[in-house]
Each structure stands twice: as C-alpha cells, then as structure tokens.
Design an enzyme around this catalytic site. Structure first.
Site, short mmCIF file in Angstrom:
data_model
loop_
_atom_site.label_atom_id
_atom_site.label_comp_id
_atom_site.label_asym_id
_atom_site.label_seq_id
_atom_site.Cartn_x
_atom_site.Cartn_y
_atom_site.Cartn_z
N ASP B 96 -6.55 3.55 -8.09
CA ASP B 96 -7.36 3.81 -6.92
C ASP B 96 -8.76 3.31 -7.25
O ASP B 96 -9.49 4.22 -7.77
CB ASP B 96 -6.92 4.86 -6.11
CG ASP B 96 -7.74 4.91 -4.88
OD1 ASP B 96 -8.38 3.72 -4.47
OD2 ASP B 96 -7.50 5.68 -3.98
N HIS B 116 -0.50 9.07 -17.98
CA HIS B 116 0.53 9.35 -17.09
C HIS B 116 1.25 8.25 -16.49
O HIS B 116 2.52 8.32 -16.47
CB HIS B 116 -0.11 10.26 -16.03
CG HIS B 116 0.75 10.75 -14.94
ND1 HIS B 116 1.34 12.11 -14.79
CD2 HIS B 116 1.22 9.99 -13.89
CE1 HIS B 116 1.97 11.92 -13.72
NE2 HIS B 116 1.87 10.99 -12.74
N GLU B 117 0.47 7.36 -15.96
CA GLU B 117 1.16 6.29 -15.11
C GLU B 117 2.12 5.23 -16.07
O GLU B 117 3.17 4.79 -15.72
CB GLU B 117 0.12 5.04 -14.49
CG GLU B 117 -0.74 6.01 -13.60
CD GLU B 117 0.06 6.47 -12.29
OE1 GLU B 117 1.20 6.17 -12.02
OE2 GLU B 117 -0.40 7.72 -11.79
N HIS B 120 5.73 6.43 -16.03
CA HIS B 120 6.41 6.00 -15.11
C HIS B 120 6.71 4.72 -15.47
O HIS B 120 7.86 4.33 -15.15
CB HIS B 120 5.35 5.99 -13.61
CG HIS B 120 5.07 7.26 -13.16
ND1 HIS B 120 5.99 8.42 -12.98
CD2 HIS B 120 4.14 7.91 -12.64
CE1 HIS B 120 5.78 9.44 -12.33
NE2 HIS B 120 4.39 9.28 -12.32
N HIS B 126 8.18 12.39 -12.31
CA HIS B 126 7.37 13.38 -12.43
C HIS B 126 8.18 14.78 -13.05
O HIS B 126 9.50 14.92 -12.71
CB HIS B 126 6.84 13.87 -11.05
CG HIS B 126 5.77 12.98 -10.69
ND1 HIS B 126 5.50 12.83 -9.32
CD2 HIS B 126 4.86 12.37 -11.50
CE1 HIS B 126 4.34 11.93 -9.41
NE2 HIS B 126 4.04 11.70 -10.70
#
Lengths: 96, 366
Positions: B96, B116-117, B120, B126
């Site tokens: 963002d 973190h991303e 994914h 999570h």
C-alpha cells in the site's frame, strides 16, 4: 448541534468490526457446500439457507486466532487488536 | 500452507515500481534481503528480472490498484497483501503506497513486511504464533535478528524441504553417534561462555565442566538455519559463535543466527583457493583466532577484523607436537585442546609444549 460521541464511537466500532470480519474472517470455502445448504433444523421447511457464519461466530474465530478471551463480543481488547496495522491476507479461508 | 507450493525451486521476481518513500537502492536491498530470509531455510533460489512476467511481481499501489481484486484502504489498516503460488496474480505481492515505507524502525519497515508477504507468495498462510513472521499484525523487530520463528521455518520446510546443498545431503535417518564409543571423533568444538560444545554431524553435546551432566541435542534445535555437518567453530570475544561449513560461515548470538549469514569465508580475508576450514580457536588472551587448514594455520585479528600477514604457517612449527591435521580445537583455562580422530592433545601455548595425550571423549565422563 448536539454531539453524541458515544453513539458515534459505537457506530464506528460496529463498522470496524464488520469490515474487519468481512475482510479477514469471511466464510471458509468448503468444496462440499457451495455457499448454500439444506435447512435440516426443521425438516418440514425444506428451504435453503445461506452458510454464512454469524458475526458472533466470526468474532469468536478471530479471538481464538489471536489468543484473546473468546467472548464473541467486540470488547476493548478485540477492538484494539482490530485497529493494529496488518497484512491484508485473510486469517482463515479464501487464501488457498 | 498452500500445497504443493511452487513446483520449481528457481523463482524469479520483478520490482514493477518503487515507492518514493525510499531510495530505489534501499527498496531493492530490502526486497533482496527479504528473499534471503526464505532462501536461507529452503532450497529456493530467487533471481531478479527487470522485464516481462516474473513468478513474483512486486508493486506499490493505492486503493483500487491495477486489476487486483483486493483494494487498499489508505494509511494504516492494511499494509500489503500477496497471493499464493500460481499463475496470473499467483505469487504477486502488493504494498500500500499510502503507508510510510522505511528502511528503519519508523513507519513500516519494508524488509519486514516484504519478508512476511513473500511467505504468502511461497504458500504460507497466517500463523497464530505471535513470535512468527507470519503473524498477521505488523511488529518491528531488530533488523540484526533473524526474523523467522521455528513455526515459520517448519511451515516453509513442510512445502519445500530444507536447504539442499550437495554437502548437506545425508542418509535420511543417520544413526546418532555414541559419545562414549572408543573411536569417537568430532567435526568441531567450541566454547560457549562456560560450556564446551562438541559437534558431529547433526548433533551437538553440551558439556558443563563443573558438572557431570552432558546433553546431546540436534544442532537444528538451537539454530535451525545453520547447516548440519559443521566443520569448524569458535567463540569470539563478542559473545558470538562462528560456525563454518565449506566456504560458508554463520554467526550466532545465543539462539539467534545473525541476519545476512551464511557469508563466504573470503569475507574474512581467506583467498579464493581456501575451500574449507578444519578447525578454529580464538585465543582469549591475545584476541587472535587461529584457523587450521590441512597442515597449516592462518591467524586472524579479532580487533582489526583482518588476517595477519605472514600466514599461513606450518602448524607443527608453532605448535610442536601437533603433527596431524586438526579436526577440532578449543581453549579452556589457558590451555588448548587439539583433536584428531579419537585422540586429543592438551597443549600449553606459553611453554609451547604438549602436556598430555588423551582420548577424544575424555570430557564426557564416560
């Protein structure tokens, strides 16, 4: 103009809770139940009902995930957790 | 996790645009380091491309951005999102742009959010473990700390396995060595404060000199990202341990493996021709570390962090009686203990004499 900060705050909190749960605790996908299931609670009513969880159920799931006290209610601790900056990927369901 | 994850270990990424909050160089560095976090615990290799479609497309955007089905919400709230492995949006990572991205602790640290991303993008969902990088809420942690928790590591390794460097490959269920066997030898030995740690294969033994107890553990229990089969180790004068395997080394502080490791041993000043280190010991009195390689040794100054001139020298010339290749060495109470095969030699560096020859496992109260 009369100001009702408490009411405004409650409205804000209700919106926060609903937005948060919709974003991160939406209905878990279940390949066997495509969003609808037979209402078996009353066999005379052979209608259909949506498989959506109630806000309380979603709140409980959220509180359980974050290790909070599972009340199913938007208590202060839960609201504080919801206000924290976070990743936009849901915690349950939809991800895969 | 989302199985089966990516079906290839070689993945590409592309930084589609940069945030104006940081210099391009800092964005590139944060992204590269975030990938290193995951490549250090898996066989995955990430390479950057500058054009075309990469497996992991990285972009900054606001509100409704591009064709992405997920929207951003302005400052705070949602910081970023990513898609699990797959085609199309699969593997893509969006940040963002309405957030304040930084390389430090102010605003939101891009490296931590990216790491973190990328979890994914590699197939992790999570974690509800607050210590995990994959916990959904942002928390700043010191950048000198390795950000993955055991939960993150077991998650990613359940998809991709552990690092697969050829030297690490070993039988699936190796028998654990018996410390009291008559032919016991060690790969590496180091002190850790008052303890002595003996390493062999995947295991380590912790010996407390003033205590009869000996504990055997898997190396991965303490340092999950350090390869098994460590060949040399030593404790420096900064309360850290350096582990060596092949031409790579790791620095650990307590249970933490410092970020950015493993590094090449060339960064310590070894020439390219040196492919591995047999043993190492830091002399606590002089602050000099001796690295034993074959029948020679090199001397490293811990204070200036540089290799001393005039080395390598013949080990036997400066350590009379140490005629064999050194498997492992450590210092205790001023004395050096050199190991080769099932024997060890107690050596006094002041008089430059071997005091006695003993069995290698004399420390285990067998």
């Amino acid at each position: 103009v009369p100001v009702h900060p408490e009411n405004d705050s409650q409205e804000d909190n209700a919106k926060l809770v609903q937005d948060y749960l919709n974003k991160f605790y939406a209905v878990e996908s279940d390949p066997n139940q495509l969003g609808l299931k037979i209402n078996v609670s009353d066999p005379k009513k052979l209608g259909w009902k949506t498989n959506a969880e109630s806000t309380t159920q979603k709140l409980q799931k959220m509180q359980q995930f974050f290790g909070l006290k599972v009340t199913g209610k938007p208590d202060t601790e839960t609201l504080e957790m919801m206000k924290k900056p976070r990743c936009g990927v849901p915690d349950v369901g939809l991800y895969g | 996790v989302t199985l089966p994850g990516w079906k290839r270990n070689n993945l590409t990424y592309r930084i589609v645009n940069h945030t104006p909050d940081m210099s391009k160089k800092d964005v590139d560095k944060a992204v590269e380091k975030a990938f290193e976090v995951w490549s250090s615990v898996t066989p995955l290799v990430f390479s950057r491309i500058h054009e075309g479609i990469a497996d992991i497309m990285i972009a900054f955007g606001t509100k409704a951005h591009g064709h992405c089905p997920r929207y951003f919400d302005g400052p705070l709230g949602i910081l970023a999102h990513a898609f699990p492995p797959g085609i199309g949006f699969g593997g893509d990572v969006h940040f963002d742009e309405d957030e304040d991205w930084t390389a430090g602790s102010a605003g939101f640290n891009l490296f931590l959010v990216a790491a973190h991303e990328f979890g994914h993008a590699l197939g992790l969902s999570h974690s509800n473990d607050q210590r995990a990088l994959m916990f959904p809420n942002y928390a700043y942690v010191s950048l000198s700390e390795f950000p993955l928790s055991p939960d993150d590591i077991s998650g990613i390794q359940s998809i991709y396995g552990s690092p697969s460097n050829a030297p690490d490959k070993r039988p699936p269920t190796p028998a654990s060595p018996k410390a009291c066997g008559s032919h016991m030898s060690f790969n590496a030995i180091t002190t850790l404060r008052r303890e002595v740690i003996f390493l062999k294969g995947r295991h380590l033994w912790r010996v407390y000199p003033d205590n009869l107890g000996v504990e055997r553990e898997l190396i991965s229990t303490f340092w999950p990202t350090v390869s098994p089969g460590i060949e040399a180790a030593y404790e420096n004068n900064k309360d850290q341990i350096l582990f060596f395997k092949g031409n790579r080394f790791w620095v650990v502080s307590g249970y933490r493996v410092l970020l950015g490791y493993p590094k090449s041993i060339n960064t310590l000043g070894f020439p390219k021709g040196v492919k591995k280190i047999d043993a190492a010991v830091c002399n606590k009195n002089t602050g000099k570390t001796d690295f034993f390689i074959g029948d020679k040794y090199w001397r490293f100054d811990e204070n200036s962090q540089s290799m001393e001139k005039g080395y390598p020298r013949q080990t036997v010339k400066d350590f009379p009686g140490i005629n064999q290749k050194v498997d492992a060495v450590f210092q205790q109470k001023g004395l050096f203990y050199f190991f080769h095969g099932s024997k060890q030699w107690e050596f006094d560096p002041t008089t430059k004499k071997v005091i006695r020859e003993i069995k290698s496992n004399s420390w285990f109260n067998c």
